[in-house]
Design a protein around this motif. Structure first.
Motif, PDB file in Angstrom:
ATOM      1  N   TYR B  36       0.844  -1.185   0.000  1.00 40.18           N
ATOM      2  CA  TYR B  36       0.000   0.000   0.000  1.00 40.18           C
ATOM      3  C   TYR B  36       0.888   1.246   0.000  1.00 40.18           C
ATOM      4  N   GLN B  37       0.324   2.330  -0.516  1.00 40.57           N
ATOM      5  CA  GLN B  37       1.005   3.629  -0.576  1.00 40.57           C
ATOM      6  C   GLN B  37       0.148   4.630   0.186  1.00 40.57           C
ATOM      7  N   GLN B  38       0.779   5.477   0.974  1.00 41.40           N
ATOM      8  CA  GLN B  38       0.021   6.479   1.708  1.00 41.40           C
ATOM      9  C   GLN B  38       0.659   7.850   1.574  1.00 41.40           C
ATOM     10  N   ARG B  45      -3.446   3.439   0.021  1.00 46.11           N
ATOM     11  CA  ARG B  45      -4.030   3.057  -1.267  1.00 46.11           C
ATOM     12  C   ARG B  45      -3.341   1.803  -1.764  1.00 46.11           C
ATOM     13  N   PHE B  46      -4.111   0.831  -2.201  1.00 48.74           N
ATOM     14  CA  PHE B  46      -3.572  -0.420  -2.723  1.00 48.74           C
ATOM     15  C   PHE B  46      -2.699  -0.154  -3.956  1.00 48.74           C
ATOM     16  N   ALA B  84       6.074   9.255  -0.524  1.00 49.42           N
ATOM     17  CA  ALA B  84       4.965   8.706   0.258  1.00 49.42           C
ATOM     18  C   ALA B  84       5.524   7.667   1.231  1.00 49.42           C
ATOM     19  N   VAL B  85       4.639   7.102   2.019  1.00 51.62           N
ATOM     20  CA  VAL B  85       5.005   5.961   2.875  1.00 51.62           C
ATOM     21  C   VAL B  85       4.462   4.704   2.218  1.00 51.62           C
ATOM     22  N   TYR B  86       5.298   3.682   2.163  1.00 52.15           N
ATOM     23  CA  TYR B  86       4.933   2.422   1.519  1.00 52.15           C
ATOM     24  C   TYR B  86       4.902   1.318   2.571  1.00 52.15           C
ATOM     25  N   TYR B  87       3.802   0.585   2.602  1.00 54.96           N
ATOM     26  CA  TYR B  87       3.617  -0.496   3.575  1.00 54.96           C
ATOM     27  C   TYR B  87       3.499  -1.831   2.850  1.00 54.96           C
ATOM     28  N   LEU B  89       2.338  -5.826   3.565  1.00 57.77           N
ATOM     29  CA  LEU B  89       1.602  -6.706   4.473  1.00 57.77           C
ATOM     30  C   LEU B  89       1.598  -8.108   3.908  1.00 57.77           C
ATOM     31  N   ASP B  90       1.696  -9.107   4.792  1.00 53.81           N
ATOM     32  CA  ASP B  90       1.367 -10.442   4.323  1.00 53.81           C
ATOM     33  C   ASP B  90       0.029 -10.794   4.948  1.00 53.81           C
ATOM     34  N   ASN B  91      -0.889 -11.191   4.139  1.00 50.72           N
ATOM     35  CA  ASN B  91      -2.258 -11.367   4.610  1.00 50.72           C
ATOM     36  C   ASN B  91      -2.858 -12.652   4.084  1.00 50.72           C
ATOM     37  N   GLY B  92      -3.594 -13.287   4.957  1.00 49.29           N
ATOM     38  CA  GLY B  92      -4.245 -14.534   4.601  1.00 49.29           C
ATOM     39  C   GLY B  92      -5.523 -14.296   3.836  1.00 49.29           C
ATOM     40  N   MET B  93      -6.051 -15.345   3.263  1.00 48.06           N
ATOM     41  CA  MET B  93      -7.250 -15.244   2.433  1.00 48.06           C
ATOM     42  C   MET B  93      -8.521 -15.366   3.267  1.00 48.06           C
TER      43      MET B  93
END
Lengths: 118, 111
Positions: B36-38, B45-46, B84-87, B89-93
């Motif tokens: 994501y970008q903020q 934002r994705f 910007a700040v870039y994040y 994440l590792d995320n499950g389904m």
């Protein structure tokens, strides 16, 4: 499609007062999230809803924070009474996640409500 | 507690390619990697999402090695507006999966 709507955009209150934030997610999105973002930090998850049920609220300070999602659409987050350390941006996000999806559905964020507690 | 580790900040110049690497040593078999970008005063934002190898869209590329314990976001020819700040994440389904943000990487693009 319309994005996630949040209001108000800014709010200034004194400590011990109460405040409420409103979120309207993207139409049809089942999952709704409230995040707290303190200046200089990443967003911290407060509560997650799927439809109108709470999936996770383990990081919600329940002695002062409450949230609801009526009819599985709009949501409100309330703080009562507010403390100085609650000064932050409160972000609402929604996702089309419904369960075990074939692909992950990303979060769509609103622009947040900036709360200042004096 | 964030599940990912990223550099706190990076500097670049306009026109350069920027690569931001994220470590996710405990990624689970079913987890996706999402970036994501903020921008200031906006929500995140994705940007891009991937599971393995390489994914490219109109904004960025995402490189994921075979062991999936890290990923690299590549921004080609950055401009000032990419500051910007870039994040990552590792995320499950699973829809009950917690989406936990770390502190992100603050990218500053200079003229």
């Amino acid at each position: 499609e319309a994005g996630v709507a949040q209001s108000p955009r800014y709010k200034i209150i004194e400590k011990r007062q109460s405040v409420a934030f409103w979120c309207n997610p993207i139409s049809g999105h089942a999952t709704l999230y409230w995040y707290q973002q303190i200046l200089g930090q990443g967003p911290k998850l407060l509560i997650q809803f799927q439809n109108n049920g709470v999936v996770d609220d383990s990081q919600l300070p329940k002695d002062r924070f409450s949230a609801e999602r009526l009819k599985g659409v709009d949501s409100t987050l309330k703080i009562q009474p507010a403390k100085l350390e609650d000064s932050a941006v409160y972000l609402c996000a929604s996702s089309a996640r419904t369960g075990w999806d074939r692909e992950d559905s990303p979060l769509h964020f609103g622009n947040g409500t900036r709360l200042t507690v004096t | 507690l964030a599940k990912t580790t990223q550099p706190i900040s990076m500097d670049s110049y306009e026109g350069q390619e920027v690569n931001i690497t994220c470590s996710h040593n405990n990624i689970a078999t079913n987890d996706y990697i999402t970036w994501y970008q903020q921008f200031p005063s906006q929500g995140p934002r994705f940007i891009i999402q991937g599971y393995k190898t390489k994914v490219t869209n109109e904004v960025a590329s995402l490189f994921i090695p075979a062991d999936r314990k890290s990923s690299t976001l590549s921004l080609p020819r950055v401009s000032l507006s990419d500051t910007a700040v870039y994040y990552c994440l590792d995320n499950g389904m699973d829809s009950s999966y917690k989406l936990i943000f770390g502190s992100g990487t603050r990218l500053l693009v200079r003229p």
